[in-house]
Scaffold this motif. Sequence first.
Motif: not given
Length: 471
Positions: A43, A161, A165, A180-181, A184, A217-218, A221, A225
């Motif tokens: 992260q 997220i 999560r 996934i992280t 990313g 990117t966010n 992700m 998810m």
Amino acid sequence: MTEQVTGAPGPAARKIAPASTWGAELRTMFTLAWPLVIAQLAQNALTTTDVIMTGWLGPDFLAAGTLATTFLMPFLVGGIGIVSAVAPLVAQARGARDIKAVRRVVRQGMWAAILIAAMLVPFLWQIKPIFAALGQDPAITLMSEQYIQTAVWMLFPALAIIALRSLLSAFDSTRIILLITVGGVVFNAGLNYALIFGNFGFPRLELRGSAVATVLTNALMFGLMLLYVLRHRRFKRFNIMIRFWKPDWPRFRQIFRIGTPIGLTVLAEVGLFTAAALLMGLLGTDEVAAHAVALQSASMAFMVPLGLGIAATVRVGVAYGRTDPEGVRKAGWTAFALGTGFMTLSCIVFLTMGPVIVSWFLDPRSAANANALGLAATFLVVAGFFQIVDGAQVVAAHALRGLSDTKVPMVVAIVGYWLIGLPVAYFLGFELGWRGVGIWLGLAAGLGSVAVVLVARFAMRERLGLMRTMA
């Protein structure tokens, strides 16, 4: 993370057996902590990529990006703290086998994410007049504003997220979070390289390109998810998107009631570093760029004791739940030893390899970077010494959360960071003329004071009555 322990533990928590010896506790703690550490490092690598690539543009761009993200970060982590209340509520619903409650909690968590982001966007757009009032350089302020105008849109997927999560974590599906992280990180690096510098036929957007990459990117992700939750057989039964707009006001309020103390605790620490960056901005562009390099290096090392702290919350909380004071003692001090032991090693690395580390962020071949490189290496020396107290305070705080002790640590954090750390930083940096080094010594003073109190509080837990409800 507090309520993930104080709430009803899921099956995974109940499977963690008591450790009869210190060696057994060490093995159990390490097994539990290493995936958490890797996830935290992955992260943090997202931000590290941004810092490195904007640094390639030069000190001005790095300074502007640093001030912009430093301004954004306290609001982001405060929102994350609130939405992270989804995790304990989902864990409790899992323990009760209440599928409907799982769906409603996650849904209201996403509602909270949308509301928080919608409230923050208009405020963050006012970065230019705020920075002007704080005396920041006009040219750097203008570049920071250009970054923020785009980057604020990442708040919506980034906060959502956290709700997803929390669902995955409560049901022990952490591997997909890690995958996934990491994906990313790779996607963000490639997009940064394309948009910042105009590679692969993309336009050269420089600092704004970094902001666009962060938003996309966010969004990616979050999309991956959400797709996993909707399609995987284990989670599709919850139907979290069915009647998404149907309110559940009691649970909505509960998320804010549980999440706000978490957000305030983290906000106190992040706010100190935000204030330090703003103080650096009063000194000059090179100081801000050097601060960004040193801070990013320190934050990467910090991910290890943070992961160990999360594991400590689980281990201490499980021992507390089974009325095992010896288990509480072993879990807390084992995590403390591992955390401070690692930070001692990172201290040695910072002290001996400072010039090498800073050269990863700023090109040493450029004469324009010479002053920033020298300052960054000096800041890393101070950062090396406060690594140990930083590791101690985060592990101690998480161990206390395992005992449901959160309100006093929150007050300790606010006092230590804002009534000790920040005044010392200003006094040393400006009144005594120690400039950036004085500001970093102030950060060390704040972290050290919090570490001493929290470690002492855990050591005196029985005398202070923190174990009283165990009986």
